[in-house]
Design an enzyme around this catalytic site. Structure first.
Site: not given
Lengths: 210, 333
Positions: B55, B57, B219
């Site tokens: 999660s 994104h 990330h």
């Protein structure tokens, strides 16, 4: 001292305690060369193992490790979930239905765990991964067991110390697997979080027997 | 850390609950384990499409569940891949008998967990094909790394493979279309600032006020190098140069240009980047035939963007244009 189901339950309990205690440290190590989730994931996984241990008592060390494998695989996520899941599963398979673990069996279980990690993650020694903690641990346990030691505690200690030294030895390495590999040369100078959590697990095995 | 959350441990669960309430007409959510399926799943005779990942994104992946795109999305913890015990039931829930395609970004955790889930699904009699997305040119030498990451191109693979599945293509055909998109798309990203993962509480990396990180993944993890801040045109040139070189873009190529925001960059800045990217592609002799600009695959509140270029052919263009009705992407319906 014998390594039986009670020892296994204590080992896993101490693993959960170690992950909670070192959660922030593992997050920080992972923040440096990964994505900051390792401590959180390991803590979540082993807290789930604790819950499972509260629901039923495994009858053999192998049963305890198999339950741990399934729980970690379903709760940890990331790369660590399948890798540790495979490690505990292979160790459980190696131990079979034995009620007690002798030095040779412990060395064999560690070797099976390491081989499982290598097969899943396709990493080799020197790639700056948890393999760099596991392989020295396997070698040390094997040497202690082959040396005729009947004192299983000394085999546990040998493995844990080698894993800790192996984790420290990842400091200068350049990562070639996992997310840290994207940093290339910049990954040098940081300790691999997976190698550190592996050392914590093997140190907990000593604590459970002491 | 200032975030609109209640408890770092319940971020994903509460976000998915809200998502389900907001889009109740389009999706159904499962809370334990967490996954999202399209309302009418499984669609008889149709190949199921399942994707997932960490999660953080959003709108990837749950935002792309619906007609013409994904049948199911499996969110993991923040920036952590989902686990096999989530992926397996999601896969079974969307299997109509025609098989299921897993769309997986090339991150070690995603690959290992989807691989395990696919083995379990096969053991239950469901045919699974996996399309691995690895469009990120920032990873220069994949010989010594985990290989190229799957980033912005994932959205394009999901849209186009989703359209192929919707028109009734077979399991192998849908997987082949997905692989064709992956083979023709390249992406490069930049971070202007880091993001803060809720459970970590501190920024994921340290970036000075006057520095930017070129070649980030989704990330914030780096790929190429860190340089002093530059203007938008100059950064756009830097991002596109390896993309065009790797794709071997040549005169006459028709492309889809996708400028994606990482979550903390305003749309106006993304359009400034888009403007320059069109010029650069034009100079290379390529024509921008389709475009997508906005926050489609983000990294929480990170500032920055990625640029993806997809070389189009008639079939890929037709599938891109096909109707889609999901919470985050909708046209033609």
């Amino acid at each position: 001292m014998v390594l039986d189901a009670n020892w296994a339950v204590k080992w896993l309990t101490l693993c959960a305690q170690a992950m909670a205690e070192h959660r922030v440290e593992l997050i920080e190590l992972d923040r440096a060369i990964g994505d900051s989730d390792h401590g959180e994931n390991m803590d979540r996984g082993f807290q789930a193992v604790l819950v499972k241990l509260g629901e039923s008592t495994p009858e053999t060390p192998g049963a305890a490790l198999k339950m741990t494998a399934m729980t970690l695989m379903s709760k940890v996520g990331g790369a660590a979930g399948p890798l540790y899941g495979t490690a505990f599963l292979r160790a459980a398979t190696a131990l079979g239905d034995s009620a007690e673990i002798d030095p040779a069996a412990w060395a064999g279980a560690l070797e099976a765990a390491r081989d499982g990690i290598v097969a899943r993650g396709k990493a080799e020694s020197g790639d700056k991964t948890m393999v760099d903690a596991w392989t020295p641990a396997v070698d040390a346990a094997r040497a202690a067991a082959d040396g005729g030691s009947t004192d299983v505690l000394s085999v546990l200690v040998a493995a844990a110390e080698a894993a800790e030294a192996g984790a420290v030895a990842t400091d200068p390495m350049v990562a070639r697997k996992g997310r840290a590999s994207y940093l290339g040369e910049r990954s040098a100078g940081h300790r691999d979080p997976g190698a550190v959590s592996s050392a914590l697990i093997l140190r907990a095995a000593v604590g459970a027997a002491a | 850390m200032k975030k609109l959350i209640n408890d770092p441990k319940s971020v994903v669960q509460e976000a998915v609950q809200g998502f389900g309430l907001a889009h109740a007409g389009l999706v159904t959510i499962s809370e334990d384990p967490i996954y999202v399926t399209r309302k009418d799943a499984p669609v008889a005779g149709k190949v199921g499409l399942v994707s997932g990942g960490g999660s953080g994104h959003e709108p990837l992946h749950a935002g792309y569940v619906g007609q013409g795109m994904l049948d199911a999305a499996v969110p993991g913890a923040v920036f952590t891949s989902p686990t096999p015990d989530q992926i397996l039931p999601a896969t079974l829930a969307v299997n109509s008998g025609a098989g299921v395609v897993h769309i997986v970004k090339n991150y070690t955790g995603d690959v290992l967990n989807f691989e395990t889930a696919a083995e379990l699904a096969e053991a239950e009699g469901v045919s699974v094909r996996t399309v691995l997305v690895n469009d990120d040119v920032a990873v220069e030498d994949s010989l010594y790394t985990a290989g190229r990451r799957g980033v912005g191109g994932t959205v394009l693979v999901e849209k186009i493979a989703g359209a192929a599945a919707e028109r009734g293509d077979s399991l192998d055909a849908v997987a082949a279309i997905g692989e064709r998109v992956n083979a023709n798309v390249r992406t490069m990203g930049v971070a202007l600032s880091a993001c803060t993962v809720p459970h970590a509480g501190t920024p994921s990396f340290d970036l000075a006020e006057d520095e930017i990180e070129i070649g980030i993944g989704i990330h914030g993890e780096p790929g190429r190098h860190r340089i002093p801040m530059e203007n938008a045109d100059s950064i756009t040139n830097r991002l596109l140069e390896p993309v065009l070189a790797d794709l071997k873009i040549s005169s006459g190529d028709k492309v889809l240009l996708f400028v994606n925001g990482m979550g903390g960059t305003p749309l106006s800045e993304l359009y400034i980047v888009y403007r320059r990217a069109v010029q650069v592609l034009g100079d290379a002799g390529a024509t921008v035939e389709r475009s997508l600009v906005g926050n489609y695959i983000t990294a929480l509140e990170m500032q920055g963007c990625s640029i993806s270029v997809l070389r189009l052919d008639d079939e890929l263009t037709e599938l891109w244009d096909a109707p889609v009705h999901t919470p985050a992407l909708r046209w033609g319906v």
